[in-house]
Enzyme design. Structure first.
Site, PDB file in Angstrom:
ATOM      1  N   LYS A 190      -9.853   2.226  -2.299  1.00 21.82           N
ATOM      2  CA  LYS A 190     -10.063   1.777  -0.924  1.00 21.82           C
ATOM      3  C   LYS A 190     -11.450   2.176  -0.431  1.00 21.82           C
ATOM      4  CE  LYS A 190      -7.487   1.878   3.481  1.00 21.82           C
ATOM      5  NZ  LYS A 190      -6.257   2.420   4.105  1.00 21.82           N
ATOM      6  N   GLU A 248       0.841  -1.187   0.000  1.00 16.61           N
ATOM      7  CA  GLU A 248       0.000   0.000   0.000  1.00 16.61           C
ATOM      8  C   GLU A 248       0.884   1.248   0.000  1.00 16.61           C
ATOM      9  OE1 GLU A 248      -3.676   1.955   2.606  1.00 16.61           O
ATOM     10  OE2 GLU A 248      -2.202   0.675   3.624  1.00 16.61           O
ATOM     11  N   CYS A 262      -5.682  -2.617   2.771  1.00 21.41           N
ATOM     12  CA  CYS A 262      -5.417  -2.409   4.196  1.00 21.41           C
ATOM     13  C   CYS A 262      -6.666  -2.508   5.064  1.00 21.41           C
ATOM     14  CB  CYS A 262      -4.687  -1.085   4.392  1.00 21.41           C
ATOM     15  SG  CYS A 262      -3.824  -0.966   5.988  1.00 21.41           S
TER      16      CYS A 262
END
Length: 365
Positions: A197, A123, A238
């Site tokens: 995300k 990331e 994440c």
């Protein structure tokens, strides 16, 4: 699993991991679980198999497991190949964007030279992980070329090396928004998918860590699953890994593998990073691969590291510590159906009691 170190002319540590029938071994991970055997037969004179009355009798006749997923789950497709190597490139990240791009290029080339057909990056690998940095380092991915040198490099290498690249994530500028975005490139260099995300990292643990991504980033709006030459892959970034519903949606769409580039921190990393990976793999009986930046103990955000590959029984197949490293590990899709036969939870779900609704699929019908 046989594990051994490979010497490298570069500054990366490199490790190779392959399946064996009876055990798993990694140079770093002492709590690795072995492959679990098939469910033992309590009566050796009576064979147990998927059509056994014993198995059938455990499922009440009034229950339709398909109703636990709406729309009904898509059967997992036959993958383009059964076995291949994945490369997890745990990279150090600096404030020098050009250096970060060149460094990622070298790592991808190294992983491909060691046999990786799929490469996963961390990331935010082209920028410091900081709200002040995201807008400064953001690229216009849709414009491409000079407007997005990071993805231009990924596209070029995917084409030249004939590999699939799940390109970690970079800050993306689109319209008035800045996103934390993962790009997937096929072996022809074309952009196959772009995942923004979905769940932003807004947390406050007093005395430990406070980080509010939503100060600068905009949340994505759609799950992302993509068919590649190494199988059907669901993408999360994440904090997305904390939400089991997203992983369940990917499993219901027939994913073989979930990839999560991530940068857990020194507070939640030791407690949750491996736990969440193994949970998502076990819940959905598929592979989970993660890739973190290497740890930098400077004054900024400090990543936990520990990039990892987890198998469909929740077993840690390959991992590393916090330094720069390239992990080469084998994925064997042939064991997916075996594990789902060992523990047939997909056929035992109580569709009369609960249901996971995939709104995107439902609304597209």
């Amino acid at each position: 699993m046989k594990a051994f170190a490979i010497s490298s002319s570069l500054a990366f540590k490199s490790f190779n991991f392959t399946h064996t029938r009876n055990r798993i071994s990694t140079p770093f991970h002492s709590n690795t679980l072995p492959f679990l055997p098939p469910i033992p037969n309590p009566n050796p004179n009576r064979k147990i198999h998927s059509s056994s009355p014993i198995m059938a009798s455990s499922i009440p006749p009034s229950i339709n497991s398909e109703l636990a997923r709406s729309p009904p789950a898509i059967p997992m497709p036959a993958p383009p190949l059964t076995k291949f190597n994945i490369g997890l490139c745990q990279l150090s990240v600096t404030s020098d964007k050009d250096r970060n791009i060149a460094h990622a290029r070298t790592a991808i080339q190294d992983a491909a030279a060691k046999g990786a057909k799929l490469v996963l990056l961390p990331e935010i690998w082209n920028s410091p992980y900081a709200n002040d940095s995201f807008p400064v380092y953001a690229e216009d991915i849709d414009a491409g070329g000079h407007a997005s040198p990071s993805t231009a490099m990924l596209s070029e290498l995917a084409r030249l090396l004939k590999i699939t690249i799940v390109g970690g994530s970079i800050p993306e500028r689109s319209g008035d928004g800045v996103y934390n975005t993962c790009c997937v490139f096929g072996t022809d260099g074309k952009l196959l998918a772009k995942h923004r995300k979905i769940h932003l990292f807004d947390i406050d643990i007093p005395g430990k860590i406070t980080f509010i991504e939503s100060l600068t980033l905009t949340a994505g709006e759609t799950p992302t699953i993509v068919d590649t030459e190494v199988g059907r892959i669901g993408i999360g970034i994440c904090y997305d890994i904390r939400f089991p519903e997203l992983a369940m949606i990917y499993a219901a769409r027939g994913a073989h593998l979930l990839c999560y580039p991530g940068a857990f921190n020194m507070t939640t990393g030791p407690l949750h990073w491996e736990l969440l990976q193994r949970s998502r793999a076990t819940d959905n009986q598929l592979y989970v691969a993660t890739c973190s930046p290497a740890r930098d103990n400077g004054p900024g955000y400090v990543a936990w590291g520990h990039s990892t590959l987890v198998g469909p029984f929740g077993e840690v197949l390959a991992t590393t510590e916090h330094e720069e490293a390239i992990i080469i590990a084998e994925i064997d899709y042939s064991i997916l159906e075996q594990r789902r036969t060992n523990l047939p939870v997909t056929k035992q779900r109580r569709g009369d009691l609960y249901q996971l609704v995939d709104l995107q699929r439902l609304n597209s019908h």
